[in-house]
Design a protein around this motif. Structure first.
Motif, mmCIF file in Angstrom:
data_model
loop_
_atom_site.group_PDB
_atom_site.id
_atom_site.type_symbol
_atom_site.label_atom_id
_atom_site.label_comp_id
_atom_site.label_asym_id
_atom_site.label_seq_id
_atom_site.Cartn_x
_atom_site.Cartn_y
_atom_site.Cartn_z
ATOM 1 N N PHE A 153 0.832 -1.223 -0.152
ATOM 2 C CA PHE A 153 -0.015 -0.127 -0.017
ATOM 3 C C PHE A 153 0.958 1.227 0.064
ATOM 4 O O PHE A 153 0.315 2.137 -0.492
ATOM 5 N N TRP A 154 2.211 1.267 0.668
ATOM 6 C CA TRP A 154 2.744 2.307 0.755
ATOM 7 C C TRP A 154 3.394 2.796 -0.900
ATOM 8 O O TRP A 154 3.631 3.836 -1.034
ATOM 9 N N VAL A 180 11.523 4.140 6.066
ATOM 10 C CA VAL A 180 11.188 4.796 7.250
ATOM 11 C C VAL A 180 12.297 5.027 8.218
ATOM 12 O O VAL A 180 12.965 3.795 8.536
ATOM 13 N N MET A 181 12.840 6.276 8.711
ATOM 14 C CA MET A 181 13.445 6.531 9.762
ATOM 15 C C MET A 181 12.791 7.402 10.723
ATOM 16 O O MET A 181 12.098 8.403 10.465
ATOM 17 N N ALA A 186 10.397 2.063 18.073
ATOM 18 C CA ALA A 186 10.039 1.177 17.541
ATOM 19 C C ALA A 186 10.641 1.337 16.049
ATOM 20 O O ALA A 186 10.286 2.526 15.329
ATOM 21 N N GLY A 187 11.513 0.422 15.485
ATOM 22 C CA GLY A 187 11.587 0.382 14.098
ATOM 23 C C GLY A 187 12.415 1.855 13.629
ATOM 24 O O GLY A 187 11.945 2.504 12.761
ATOM 25 N N SER A 188 13.548 2.015 14.272
ATOM 26 C CA SER A 188 14.284 3.148 13.918
ATOM 27 C C SER A 188 14.739 3.501 12.320
ATOM 28 O O SER A 188 14.570 4.466 12.097
ATOM 29 N N VAL A 189 15.030 2.150 11.813
ATOM 30 C CA VAL A 189 15.141 2.162 10.348
ATOM 31 C C VAL A 189 14.295 1.096 9.594
ATOM 32 O O VAL A 189 14.333 0.009 10.266
ATOM 33 N N GLU A 228 3.321 -1.718 13.713
ATOM 34 C CA GLU A 228 2.131 -1.436 13.030
ATOM 35 C C GLU A 228 1.670 0.212 13.121
ATOM 36 O O GLU A 228 1.346 0.671 12.174
ATOM 37 N N GLU A 229 1.704 0.352 14.314
ATOM 38 C CA GLU A 229 1.480 1.732 14.785
ATOM 39 C C GLU A 229 2.453 2.821 14.416
ATOM 40 O O GLU A 229 2.201 3.862 13.695
ATOM 41 N N THR A 230 3.716 2.500 14.126
ATOM 42 C CA THR A 230 4.686 3.233 13.462
ATOM 43 C C THR A 230 4.544 3.672 12.026
ATOM 44 O O THR A 230 4.758 4.710 11.595
ATOM 45 N N LEU A 231 4.262 2.420 11.326
ATOM 46 C CA LEU A 231 4.043 2.611 10.040
ATOM 47 C C LEU A 231 2.818 3.295 9.803
ATOM 48 O O LEU A 231 2.711 4.235 8.706
#
Length: 180
Positions: free
Chosen positions: A12-13, A22-23, A28-31, A68-71
């Motif tokens: 979807f992105w 994403v940075m 969560a998910g720094s990169v 998921e929330e970060t994305l």
């Protein structure tokens, strides 16, 4: 480090015009990067440093939810909240890595000592091969493979009479094939 792959039914992105990178300075998910292979949309990412230590004691399902929330925050699309699968590996809990999938050398180590990692010892009777000695992709499996191929090439050249193959520093031979 906690490395994760999160999967979706669609990329979807891309439909939104994003590349999937994403940075963030959030927990969560720094990169994160698009890791889509063929028809399986996915994003790969990392919990690093203090975030990895904090999230290590949480369940995989809790980590999935925060990713998921970060994305969702990054892409502003509800589809980010509905992944089809999630896999992660907490490298801190791996008995032989103790936290990371690769070693990271401090500033200046490679520029000051890097050639010594690949210099043959004892008149060429000891050659080094491994991800840390690779001139390309050090720290990754690709680097380990290339380093092994280069060292094997050096041994073959030495067996054919080229003793300089065992006394010079680790370099890519001119005949070394580029990987696609």
């Amino acid at each position: 480090v906690i490395k994760f792959h999160i999967y979706y039914e669609t990329a979807f992105w891309k439909a939104l015009g994003f590349c999937g990178e994403v940075m963030t300075d959030r927990l969560a998910g720094s990169v994160m990067f698009d890791a889509t292979i063929e028809d399986q949309p996915a994003i790969v990412g990392f919990f690093e440093g203090s975030a990895a230590r904090l999230w290590s004691d949480r369940s995989s399902s809790e980590r999935r939810k925060i990713v998921e929330e970060t994305l969702f925050k990054a892409f502003q699309d509800d589809r980010a909240l509905h992944s089809s699968d999630y896999l992660d590996l907490d490298w801190q809990k791996e008995p032989f890595s103790l936290g990371g999938y690769t070693g990271v050398m401090g500033v200046g180590i490679m520029s000051q000592l890097g050639e010594d990692l690949s210099r043959p010892l004892w008149d060429g009777t000891l050659l080094w091969a491994g991800t840390e000695t690779s001139p390309i992709w050090p720290g990754y499996i690709e680097g380990a493979l290339r380093s092994g191929e280069i060292s094997a090439d050096r041994i073959i050249r030495a067996k054919s009479g080229d003793r300089s193959a065992l006394t010079t520093r680790h370099i890519l031979p001119s005949t070394y094939p580029a990987r696609e």
